[in-house]
Design an enzyme around this catalytic site. Structure first.
Site, mmCIF file in Angstrom:
data_model
loop_
_atom_site.group_PDB
_atom_site.id
_atom_site.type_symbol
_atom_site.label_atom_id
_atom_site.label_comp_id
_atom_site.label_asym_id
_atom_site.label_seq_id
_atom_site.Cartn_x
_atom_site.Cartn_y
_atom_site.Cartn_z
ATOM 1 N N LYS A 110 0.797 -1.337 -0.054
ATOM 2 C CA LYS A 110 0.075 -0.080 -0.154
ATOM 3 C C LYS A 110 0.827 1.467 -0.105
ATOM 4 O O LYS A 110 0.341 2.221 -0.077
ATOM 5 C CB LYS A 110 -0.807 -0.082 1.165
ATOM 6 C CG LYS A 110 -2.150 -0.914 1.085
ATOM 7 C CD LYS A 110 -2.709 -1.333 2.373
ATOM 8 C CE LYS A 110 -2.631 -2.719 2.826
ATOM 9 N NZ LYS A 110 -1.992 -2.911 4.010
ATOM 10 N N HIS A 150 8.139 -6.315 -37.584
ATOM 11 C CA HIS A 150 8.703 -5.261 -37.006
ATOM 12 C C HIS A 150 7.857 -4.997 -35.460
ATOM 13 O O HIS A 150 8.112 -4.526 -34.518
ATOM 14 C CB HIS A 150 8.933 -3.965 -37.427
ATOM 15 C CG HIS A 150 9.932 -2.845 -36.583
ATOM 16 N ND1 HIS A 150 11.153 -2.830 -36.429
ATOM 17 C CD2 HIS A 150 9.307 -1.736 -36.030
ATOM 18 C CE1 HIS A 150 11.454 -1.931 -35.410
ATOM 19 N NE2 HIS A 150 10.424 -0.987 -35.327
ATOM 20 N N HIS A 192 12.194 -4.326 -32.242
ATOM 21 C CA HIS A 192 12.092 -5.366 -33.235
ATOM 22 C C HIS A 192 12.217 -6.605 -32.554
ATOM 23 O O HIS A 192 13.070 -6.801 -31.601
ATOM 24 C CB HIS A 192 12.970 -5.288 -34.321
ATOM 25 C CG HIS A 192 12.487 -6.241 -35.529
ATOM 26 N ND1 HIS A 192 12.355 -5.737 -36.592
ATOM 27 C CD2 HIS A 192 12.614 -7.738 -35.607
ATOM 28 C CE1 HIS A 192 12.061 -7.131 -37.449
ATOM 29 N NE2 HIS A 192 12.137 -8.119 -36.652
#
Ligand SMILES: O=P(O)(O)O[C@H]1O[C@H](CO)[C@@H](O)[C@H](O)[C@H]1O
Ligand SMILES: O=P(O)(O)O[C@H]1O[C@H](CO)[C@@H](O)[C@H](O)[C@H]1O
Lengths: 346, 346
Positions: B29, B114, B165
């Site tokens: 938290k 790509h 890539h």
């Protein structure tokens, strides 16, 4: 330095942790199209009303910081280790083992000034930080359930620091953590074998070689260790073997503040940016033993590699296989040695 | 899971590397005002003329990539390890030790596209990556000066990846690197003591407990290991003990591609972002020994903690003392288990 190692990929041994680092000196010319870090805004006000570390401000938990004048220390509101953790240990078999861990976390504001960092502080102000560390080491280490006190600083957003107000942390635990434990084992082995301190012997040799030494003062030496992993990793080592920071004389505490400032000024000057790092003390556990084998030292692990915005990533190969660096420790030392000890902003 | 450990700080043992991780479940938290990561642009073209990994493009060193249709492999133009490194070893004393390191680096383009990543590729295309790894492991490992072949992927700019890539790397070395060596020592010890595979025994127990298992197929199990360090760290483990990926049958290779895709789709779905990680294989060295103790496995070390932009920093305490995490392995497993196996972009 043997010229073979200046040019060719090699591994170097770290006798303090009994591990190796892969060094690839030819790789420094690699192009970089990857992530570029943000440079932290260097135009902070001396007081920031939204900062939970500034004097007189209210923290998350409702506590109000006093109007402190130098160092201010409090229990971390989100500590990873807690004092009231119940003891419990679990061992189903050798594959499933866990133990609760008691401890506590402290935050140390280094200065009331929101806009300063260690290299911009006065040596007398840094000395007060050193005094606070010694106090904390003794007080926390004096508790029966604390066996190791880790003093450290994460500086800069790139190092996971969540607030630029100059501050450090202390995490104290029942267990001796992994890294100090490795150093303890190696130092003890060396001590038993040679009746001398591993780091004192190492320092003696570095002072003769001078290839990796950055500077020294009466009581401390700052150097890039032979086995450095991070591009500009350094250590500040006391000339006298001392197991713990509380063994320092007053003169040594002053000398440490001097070395700490001079080194961090050089760091800032390297890329003319507030230089990020994780840094801290490795010293004897507080388990009640003498620990004559220990020679305390201060380490800096800074991530920047090429500029204020391009860091070294310890990822893929480094996480899965072995730490790796792209420049030799000697090159890094030469670069740091050539820098001025006057802060670039002055 | 014992409820004490669900709530209280504790340490857990990693029997594969003989190390401990500190777990602080109550700390999730904690507010975050620190660094926020950039999310990588997810709108990449299928072909990018400035990418040095796309088909038909020219790389830095003047070489032209072929018009490849699936996987394309070449020697890393900026390898950290080189084949022609001269042998040399230096040991002044126990404090100054170095050795040259021979090896080589390879780059594997996973796809000509790509704009894809593993979770967006077809299983049949992923299978070709697996085949390429097996080939490389055998070819590189077959060289007399290569004793370990590290196959890995850095995915995402936050993981130091310099080109989006889809691609992975292989660093092959004469030495067995640190992490695989730790796992070898632990597995060998267990094997000699119990005449069984450490990971097979572990897997058997996890399949009964089901708390940390994400899914399984005929030949593999995906799970968050009991000793996970990174917030959403996982492993893919073959059900059958095999020392190396080249031991896989065709059916097992298909099943691995299936598990690899399903797990990475869940990862992308977690924060609806292309999920960064370093991942790779840990398997037997290629030093000519049988290595019956080895049970190969695939590990994922992803840094994200709370969102697409907030990661876990392994800094200060983690670098100087001990790895630490803020959520339990069981919570992470429950979150990953609940996610869909259909990619969020579809
Ligand atoms: O080889 P790359 O992709 O240029 O480089 C990347 O992966 C390497 C292997 O994990 C790391 O050493 C580099 O720090 C990282 O930027
Ligand atoms: O305690 P902080 O400053 O919020 O948190 C920072 O330092 C801790 C100790 O190195 C790390 O565990 C956290 O990942 C980092 O963000």
């Amino acid at each position: 330095m043997n010229s073979i190692f200046e040019e060719h990929p090699h591994k170097r041994y770290n006798p303090l942790t009994d591990s190796w680092v892969l060094v690839s000196p030819h790789r420094a010319k690699r192009p970089w199209q990857g992530q570029v870090e943000k440079v932290a805004g260097d135009d902070r006000p001396a007081y920031d009303e939204t900062c939970y570390l500034c004097p007189t401000n209210t923290r998350m938990n409702g506590e109000v910081n006093p109007d402190y004048q130098d160092v201010y220390i409090f229990n971390n509101d989100f500590a990873a280790l807690l004092e009231d953790t119940p003891p419990h240990s679990f061992e189903e078999d050798e594959l499933f083992r866990a133990e609760t861990e008691r401890g506590l976390g402290r935050v140390i504001c280094f200065s009331p000034r929101h806009d300063l960092t260690v290299p911009e502080m006065e040596e007398t102000a840094i000395r007060k930080v050193v005094d606070a560390w010694v106090d904390e080491y003794l007080t926390l280490g004096g508790k029966d359930f604390i066996n190791y006190v880790q003093i450290f600083e994460n500086k800069g957003f790139v190092m996971g620091c969540s607030n630029p107000h100059p501050h450090g942390q202390i995490w104290a635990s029942s267990s001796i953590p992994d890294e100090p434990m490795k150093k303890q084992i190696a130092q003890l082995k060396y001590w038993q074998k040679n009746q001398r301190s591993l780091l004192a012997d190492y320092l003696g040799k570095e002072l003769i070689k001078q290839e990796r030494v950055l500077f020294e003062n009466e009581h401390f030496v700052a150097l890039v260790p032979y086995w450095a992993v991070w591009p500009f990793e350094t250590m500040i080592v006391p000339k006298r073997k001392m197991a713990r920071i509380s063994d320092m004389t007053d003169a040594e505490k002053d000398a440490f503040a001097n070395a700490y400032k001079r080194l961090t000024v050089r760091y800032d000057n390297l890329f003319e940016t507030s230089f990020p790092y994780s840094a801290g003390v490795h010293q004897a556990p507080t388990d009640g033993e003498a620990h004559d084998e220990w020679h305390w030292h201060f380490v800096f692990y800074p991530p920047l590699l090429r500029s204020a915005t391009v860091k070294k990533f310890m990822v893929g190969y480094e996480m899965l296989a072995n730490p790796q660096r792209d420049i030799t420790a000697e090159k890094s030392a030469a670069v740091l040695r050539a820098l001025s000890e006057t802060h670039y902003k002055l």
